[in-house]
Design a protein around this motif. Structure first.
Motif, PDB file in Angstrom:
ATOM      1  N   LYS A 119       1.421  14.890   5.468  1.00  0.00           N
ATOM      2  CA  LYS A 119       2.405  15.423   4.291  1.00  0.00           C
ATOM      3  C   LYS A 119       3.641  15.938   4.736  1.00  0.00           C
TER       4      LYS A 119
ATOM      5  N   SER B 252       0.729   3.845  -3.041  1.00  0.00           N
ATOM      6  CA  SER B 252       0.709   5.620  -2.586  1.00  0.00           C
ATOM      7  C   SER B 252       1.924   6.231  -3.070  1.00  0.00           C
TER       8      SER B 252
ATOM      9  N   ASP C 199       0.907   6.541  -6.986  1.00  0.00           N
ATOM     10  CA  ASP C 199      -0.052   7.370  -7.377  1.00  0.00           C
ATOM     11  C   ASP C 199      -1.032   8.296  -6.507  1.00  0.00           C
ATOM     12  N   GLY C 200      -0.335   8.296  -5.304  1.00  0.00           N
ATOM     13  CA  GLY C 200      -0.882   9.392  -4.245  1.00  0.00           C
ATOM     14  C   GLY C 200      -2.198   9.107  -3.686  1.00  0.00           C
ATOM     15  N   THR C 201      -2.483   7.689  -3.666  1.00  0.00           N
ATOM     16  CA  THR C 201      -3.570   7.307  -2.967  1.00  0.00           C
ATOM     17  C   THR C 201      -3.378   7.403  -1.471  1.00  0.00           C
ATOM     18  N   PRO C 202      -4.436   7.558  -0.542  1.00  0.00           N
ATOM     19  CA  PRO C 202      -4.054   7.632   0.874  1.00  0.00           C
ATOM     20  C   PRO C 202      -4.014   6.010   1.317  1.00  0.00           C
ATOM     21  N   VAL C 203      -3.107   5.911   2.393  1.00  0.00           N
ATOM     22  CA  VAL C 203      -3.024   4.512   3.023  1.00  0.00           C
ATOM     23  C   VAL C 203      -4.030   4.757   4.435  1.00  0.00           C
TER      24      VAL C 203
ATOM     25  N   TRP D  21      -4.024   8.760   5.462  1.00  0.00           N
ATOM     26  CA  TRP D  21      -3.352   9.850   4.853  1.00  0.00           C
ATOM     27  C   TRP D  21      -2.609   9.274   3.823  1.00  0.00           C
ATOM     28  N   VAL D  22      -1.887  10.313   3.243  1.00  0.00           N
ATOM     29  CA  VAL D  22      -1.001   9.957   2.129  1.00  0.00           C
ATOM     30  C   VAL D  22       0.260  10.439   2.661  1.00  0.00           C
TER      31      VAL D  22
ATOM     32  N   LYS E  16       0.760  -1.032   0.045  1.00  0.00           N
ATOM     33  CA  LYS E  16      -0.079  -0.149   0.108  1.00  0.00           C
ATOM     34  C   LYS E  16       0.693   1.210   0.005  1.00  0.00           C
ATOM     35  N   ILE E  17       1.975   1.327   0.975  1.00  0.00           N
ATOM     36  CA  ILE E  17       2.937   2.315   0.676  1.00  0.00           C
ATOM     37  C   ILE E  17       3.471   2.499  -0.696  1.00  0.00           C
TER      38      ILE E  17
ATOM     39  N   ASP F 116       5.476   4.168   8.244  1.00  0.00           N
ATOM     40  CA  ASP F 116       5.595   5.451   7.145  1.00  0.00           C
ATOM     41  C   ASP F 116       5.366   6.567   8.214  1.00  0.00           C
TER      42      ASP F 116
END
Length: 97
Positions: free
Chosen positions: A97, A44, A47-51, A59-60, A40-41, A93
């Motif tokens: 932001k 993200s 493509d900038g999708t939230p996790v 959050w992203v 998932k990290i 992570d």
């Protein structure tokens, strides 16, 4: 009778749908590195999708997790999974932001 319709004489009904809370502030979750599935990290980052962390934070990722202590709630959940848990959930992570 639908659960969304009020009963006669009981007033009006309200439908409330929960929405995910994407973090943008400096709350407690922002002070920790969180456990997230490694794949998932990576997604993200591409493509900038939230996790979603084990503790439920959404959050992203954008901070270096090595600069923050591990979220106590994520750590507790991860440890409770024991050896039967998904080893891919060991990714960390930093918050926000």
């Amino acid at each position: 009778m639908s659960t969304l319709e009020p009963e006669r004489g009981a007033g009006t009904g309200t439908l409330v749908e929960p929405t995910p809370q994407v973090s943008h502030g400096d709350g407690d979750h922002e002070r920790y590195a969180h456990y997230v599935q490694k794949d998932k990290i990576m997604a993200s980052a591409l493509d900038g999708t939230p996790v979603v962390a084990l503790c439920g934070k959404v959050w992203v990722p954008g901070r270096d997790p090595k600069k923050y202590p591990v979220c106590p709630m994520c750590k507790e959940i991860y440890e409770s999974m024991g050896s039967g848990g998904d080893k891919d959930k060991g990714g960390k992570d930093g918050g926000g932001k």
